[in-house]
Design a protein around this motif. Structure first.
Motif, short mmCIF file in Angstrom:
data_model
loop_
_atom_site.label_atom_id
_atom_site.label_comp_id
_atom_site.label_asym_id
_atom_site.label_seq_id
_atom_site.Cartn_x
_atom_site.Cartn_y
_atom_site.Cartn_z
N ASN A 5 0.84 -1.18 0.00
CA ASN A 5 0.00 0.00 0.00
C ASN A 5 0.87 1.22 0.00
O ASN A 5 1.28 1.71 1.02
CB ASN A 5 -0.87 0.04 1.26
CG ASN A 5 -2.01 -0.92 1.12
OD1 ASN A 5 -2.46 -1.19 0.01
ND2 ASN A 5 -2.45 -1.42 2.24
N ARG A 6 1.20 1.68 -1.15
CA ARG A 6 1.94 2.92 -1.16
C ARG A 6 1.57 3.71 -2.39
O ARG A 6 0.92 3.23 -3.28
CB ARG A 6 3.44 2.69 -1.11
CG ARG A 6 3.90 1.49 -1.90
CD ARG A 6 5.36 1.37 -1.82
NE ARG A 6 5.84 1.12 -3.16
CZ ARG A 6 6.22 2.06 -3.97
NH1 ARG A 6 6.22 3.30 -3.60
NH2 ARG A 6 6.61 1.76 -5.18
N GLU A 7 2.01 4.92 -2.35
CA GLU A 7 1.53 5.84 -3.37
C GLU A 7 2.58 6.03 -4.45
O GLU A 7 3.67 6.47 -4.21
CB GLU A 7 1.25 7.18 -2.69
CG GLU A 7 0.91 8.28 -3.65
CD GLU A 7 0.77 9.59 -2.93
OE1 GLU A 7 0.52 9.58 -1.72
OE2 GLU A 7 0.91 10.62 -3.59
N ILE A 8 2.23 5.63 -5.64
CA ILE A 8 3.09 5.93 -6.78
C ILE A 8 2.24 6.56 -7.85
O ILE A 8 1.40 5.89 -8.44
CB ILE A 8 3.74 4.66 -7.36
CG1 ILE A 8 4.64 3.98 -6.32
CG2 ILE A 8 4.54 5.00 -8.59
CD1 ILE A 8 5.29 2.73 -6.83
N THR A 338 5.65 8.49 -0.94
CA THR A 338 5.72 7.06 -0.59
C THR A 338 6.11 6.16 -1.77
O THR A 338 5.48 5.15 -2.05
CB THR A 338 4.42 6.53 0.08
OG1 THR A 338 3.32 6.80 -0.76
CG2 THR A 338 4.22 7.16 1.43
N TYR A 339 7.11 6.59 -2.46
CA TYR A 339 7.73 5.78 -3.51
C TYR A 339 8.93 5.05 -2.95
O TYR A 339 9.39 5.39 -1.87
CB TYR A 339 8.27 6.73 -4.57
CG TYR A 339 7.38 6.90 -5.73
CD1 TYR A 339 7.55 6.14 -6.86
CD2 TYR A 339 6.35 7.82 -5.67
CE1 TYR A 339 6.72 6.31 -7.92
CE2 TYR A 339 5.52 7.99 -6.74
CZ TYR A 339 5.70 7.23 -7.87
OH TYR A 339 4.90 7.40 -8.92
N ILE A 340 9.45 4.14 -3.75
CA ILE A 340 10.72 3.54 -3.34
C ILE A 340 11.77 4.64 -3.38
O ILE A 340 11.98 5.28 -4.41
CB ILE A 340 11.12 2.38 -4.27
CG1 ILE A 340 10.11 1.24 -4.11
CG2 ILE A 340 12.54 1.91 -3.95
CD1 ILE A 340 10.38 0.06 -4.99
N CYS A 341 12.42 4.87 -2.25
CA CYS A 341 13.36 5.97 -2.15
C CYS A 341 14.73 5.52 -2.65
O CYS A 341 15.25 4.50 -2.20
CB CYS A 341 13.45 6.44 -0.70
SG CYS A 341 14.58 7.81 -0.51
N PRO A 342 15.33 6.26 -3.59
CA PRO A 342 16.59 5.83 -4.19
C PRO A 342 17.83 6.29 -3.42
O PRO A 342 18.94 6.10 -3.90
CB PRO A 342 16.54 6.49 -5.57
CG PRO A 342 15.79 7.76 -5.33
CD PRO A 342 14.83 7.50 -4.21
N LEU A 362 7.52 -0.34 1.37
CA LEU A 362 7.16 0.22 0.08
C LEU A 362 8.01 1.43 -0.25
O LEU A 362 8.13 1.83 -1.40
CB LEU A 362 5.68 0.58 0.11
CG LEU A 362 4.89 -0.61 0.63
CD1 LEU A 362 3.54 -0.20 1.14
CD2 LEU A 362 4.80 -1.68 -0.40
N ILE A 363 8.64 2.01 0.77
CA ILE A 363 9.60 3.09 0.53
C ILE A 363 11.01 2.52 0.56
O ILE A 363 11.85 2.86 -0.25
CB ILE A 363 9.44 4.20 1.59
CG1 ILE A 363 8.03 4.78 1.55
CG2 ILE A 363 10.47 5.29 1.36
CD1 ILE A 363 7.77 5.85 2.60
N PHE A 364 11.21 1.62 1.52
CA PHE A 364 12.53 1.00 1.68
C PHE A 364 12.33 -0.52 1.59
O PHE A 364 12.19 -1.19 2.62
CB PHE A 364 13.15 1.39 3.03
CG PHE A 364 13.17 2.89 3.26
CD1 PHE A 364 14.02 3.70 2.52
CD2 PHE A 364 12.31 3.48 4.19
CE1 PHE A 364 14.03 5.07 2.72
CE2 PHE A 364 12.33 4.85 4.40
CZ PHE A 364 13.18 5.65 3.66
N PRO A 365 12.32 -1.06 0.37
CA PRO A 365 11.98 -2.49 0.20
C PRO A 365 12.99 -3.41 0.88
O PRO A 365 14.17 -3.08 1.01
CB PRO A 365 12.02 -2.69 -1.32
CG PRO A 365 12.01 -1.34 -1.91
CD PRO A 365 12.62 -0.42 -0.91
N THR A 366 12.48 -4.57 1.29
CA THR A 366 13.34 -5.58 1.89
C THR A 366 13.98 -6.41 0.79
O THR A 366 13.53 -6.38 -0.36
CB THR A 366 12.51 -6.51 2.79
OG1 THR A 366 11.51 -7.11 1.96
CG2 THR A 366 11.84 -5.76 3.92
#
Lengths: 398, 295
Positions: A5-8, A338-342, A362-366
């Motif tokens: 559940n995150r916002e892209i 709330t995107y994957i943060c690079p 969802l921001i910092f994937p495992t």
């Protein structure tokens, strides 16, 4: 872990999506009016740590996608961008000018070819399109000394094949495509593409008009690793499958971001979509939708900041880009979009910004999540044209 | 008569000078056409014969005229669909607009102007928004679907949007004013004394309508059908919003070829073929229907 559940905001969408989202975009579209006597006074306030930007001045004009930068509803301003203006004294204008990689590029490429200013100093393009910009010479090489924060970019994102060493582009955010559904219509949810194309969903399925996501998911499901070289036969097999599902009436429409509206209206109940859209819908519509990366794998891509070859103010563009790779700034942006943060170090910085988001996968994937995500391999121009044609034919456009 | 002959005899040289005037008057219009119609058409025809160059969206002129044939055969289904949908939508619009225009022209009394404004009123709102509104109306949670479902006229597995009827309804709706206004113009101009005369000659109301009203309104019918059919055949918005991948029209193909695959030659060839095809159809139609009284 596969539920997200995150916002892209969408990576791409077609012209229709652009049209349909026009009203939405209108609400969120606001050209930032930097200035108001700001520049001079601001540079007095925010002198600390602006050594890299001292040489830069003037104005930097940034074209980005909708809802893709932290925004304060009360002040109607972008807090991080305001802080940048204060800190550096560079005026910055921000436009949500991009709705679609293809249409935006089609619009500005004639000017880029004849070297006329396209009106932007920073643009944000999805990876495969960024690759075309780099290959076409539409971008300027970064002066690494002017972008010292490049060192903060996640190692995994630093050496993409289209721009080894990241001399022309830096990742703004990561995007995932997967499957989403209406919880009311499908309380059991979806786990695989078999679930998506189940007979019960016939006529209520929508897929993305973004070839790399829709065909990518189908190919992964058919057992093809899309990140490695694959054959035309393998690609065509996925296109044939898509075409059959369209012909048989399973897929009602192939569209860009506007599939979200059909989920709300109930016209569509199961889709191939972007996790961020679903998160945004859930925030606005009471958690009615589910999202999952299919067991066979999802697609991952990035949107990338680049400086067009026609930019008259490269130094200011570099200062702006550099600023956003400060971990604290990146955390502020990620907290909002709330995107994957690079940006490495942003997870630690997030503790100061919003502790609740520190462990948001969802921001910092495992690592487990990363394993199930694939990047569609880069295609040469001939293949790009051939595959795009084949895909467009399958979805009824020729 | 004699005076006219005399005058023309003496003023030949003057007439010759005067004959330049019409051309001078036409000049701004002709210049406009040359600049914004002829030149783009030539560019379009030329773009269509190019073949791919090095990069994406780059093409070199090789005069490959076969591009036209390839484009036509590649999108023949969408061409056929465009003309079929446009034809049905035109008939539908005519069927709706004729009684409407007739009512406004003959039966509306003091409400005539209000009704005319109402016909045009939808234009105050964006074309796109109006089409999206149809999606809501026909959608799964919309009033039409719900009503039909409750009446057991459709099953829960059918859907009204993303279908052929939805596209045609959208086309007919969107171009309805273009049909209504010319029809109204023709009907309104009919001299009521002609209708009275028809009655005096023992024609009943229906015969009067058939033998007098309809023939006299033909200019409006021709103008209205042209104004509906031509844009409807090239339309892509309705098929995009209200259709599905199997209802794509030629406009959708041109749009996708231009913006998605950046295949400019194919897009240009399709545009040109569409233009020629419509021109030929219109020519035949106008020949048959006659345009003497078209204004």
């Amino acid at each position: 872990m596969s539920k997200m559940n995150r916002e892209i905001p969408a990576g791409e969408n077609d012209l229709l999506g652009q049209l349909e989202n026009a009203s939405k975009a209108f609400l969120s579209r606001r050209a930032l009016l930097a200035g108001a006597g700001g520049a001079a006074a601001a540079s007095m306030i925010g002198l600390e740590g602006s050594q890299t930007a001292q040489a830069a001045g003037g104005t930097v004009r940034w074209a980005n996608w909708g809802l893709y930068l932290d925004f304060d509803n009360k002040t109607k301003k972008y807090p991080t961008l305001e802080a940048f203006i204060k800190k550096t004294g560079i005026k910055a204008t921000y436009q949500e000018a991009i709705d679609d990689n293809d249409t935006f590029t089609a619009k500005v490429s004639p000017q880029l070819r004849i070297k006329k200013d396209i009106g932007y100093d920073v643009v944000t393009m999805t990876e495969w399109k960024a690759a075309q910009w780099v290959a076409s010479g539409f971008v300027q090489k970064f002066d690494d000394a002017a972008v010292p924060n490049k060192k903060n970019v996640q190692a995994s994102l630093l050496n993409r094949p289209f721009d080894k060493g990241r001399h022309y582009s830096l990742p703004w955010a990561g995007i995932i495509a997967g499957i989403a559904w209406s919880k009311k219509a499908l309380p059991k949810g979806l786990k695989t593409l078999d679930d998506l194309f189940a007979p019960a969903n016939k006529g209520r399925i929508e897929v993305l008009s973004e070839m790399r996501d829709t065909i990518g998911l189908i190919m992964l499901w058919q057992g093809v690793d899309i990140s490695k070289p694959f054959t035309e036969t393998q690609f065509q097999k996925a296109v044939d499958f898509l075409q059959k599902k369209i012909k048989d009436g399973y897929i009602r429409q192939v569209k860009g971001q506007s599939y979200a509206e059909d989920l709300i209206s109930g016209d569509a109940i199961a889709v191939i979509g972007w996790s961020g859209d679903i998160n945004q819908l859930n925030l606005q519509n009471g958690n009615r939708f589910g999202f999952a990366v299919p067991e066979s794998g999802g697609t991952f891509s990035t949107d990338n900041l680049m400086i067009p070859s026609t930019s008259p103010n490269k130094a200011a563009a570099e200062a702006l880009i550099n600023y956003y790779y400060d971990p604290l700034v990146a955390a502020k942006v990620a907290n909002y979009i709330t995107y994957i943060c690079p940006v490495a170090g942003a997870q630690e910085a997030m503790a100061k910004v919003n502790p609740k988001q520190v462990n948001n996968p969802l921001i910092f994937p495992t690592d487990a999540m990363w394993k199930n995500l694939k990047v569609f391999r880069e295609l040469n121009p001939a293949d790009t044209a051939k595959y795009a044609k084949s895909f467009q034919k399958a979805i009824g456009n020729g | 008569m004699a005076a006219v002959v005399r005058a023309s005899g003496t003023a030949t040289s003057e007439l010759k000078k005067k004959s330049l005037v019409p051309y001078l008057l036409l000049a701004p219009g002709l210049l406009w056409l040359a600049l914004f119609f002829v030149a783009p058409i030539i560019t379009l025809v030329g773009t269509a014969t190019k073949t791919p160059g090095a990069g994406i969206g780059e093409f070199i002129q090789t005069y490959r005229w076969a591009n036209y044939w390839d484009a036509l055969t590649g999108a023949s289904a969408q061409f056929g669909r465009s003309f079929l949908y446009a034809f049905i939508a035109t008939l539908l619009a005519l069927a709706i607009a004729y009684p409407l225009a007739y009512g406004i022209a003959f039966k509306s009394g003091k409400y005539k102007n209000i009704l005319l404004v109402l016909v045009v009123a939808p234009f105050f709102c964006s074309f796109i928004l109006r089409t999206i509104a149809w999606k809501q109306i026909l959608g799964q949670n919309g009033p039409v679907y719900r009503t039909l479902l409750d009446l057991h006229l459709i099953s829960s597995t059918t859907h009204l949007t993303a279908s052929v009827p939805a596209v045609i309804i959208g086309l007919a709706y969107n171009f309805l004013p273009f049909m209504t206004l010319p029809l109204y113009g023709s009907l309104e101009r009919i001299d009521p004394r002609v209708l009275e005369a028809s009655g005096d000659l023992y024609a009943n109301a229906f015969t009067t309508f058939r033998k007098v009203t309809v023939p006299l309104s033909m200019p409006g019918v021709v103008a209205g059908t042209l104004l509906t059919f031509i844009p409807a055949a090239g339309d892509y918005v309705n098929a995009e919003i209200l259709g599905n991948p199997s209802t794509k029209m030629i406009g959708n193909v041109i749009n996708a070829q231009f913006l998605n695959t950046q295949d400019y030659p194919t897009a240009a060839a399709l545009s040109f073929i569409l233009m020629i095809a419509i021109s030929i159809m219109v020519m035949i139609y106008v020949r048959k229907a006659g345009t003497e009284e078209l204004v």
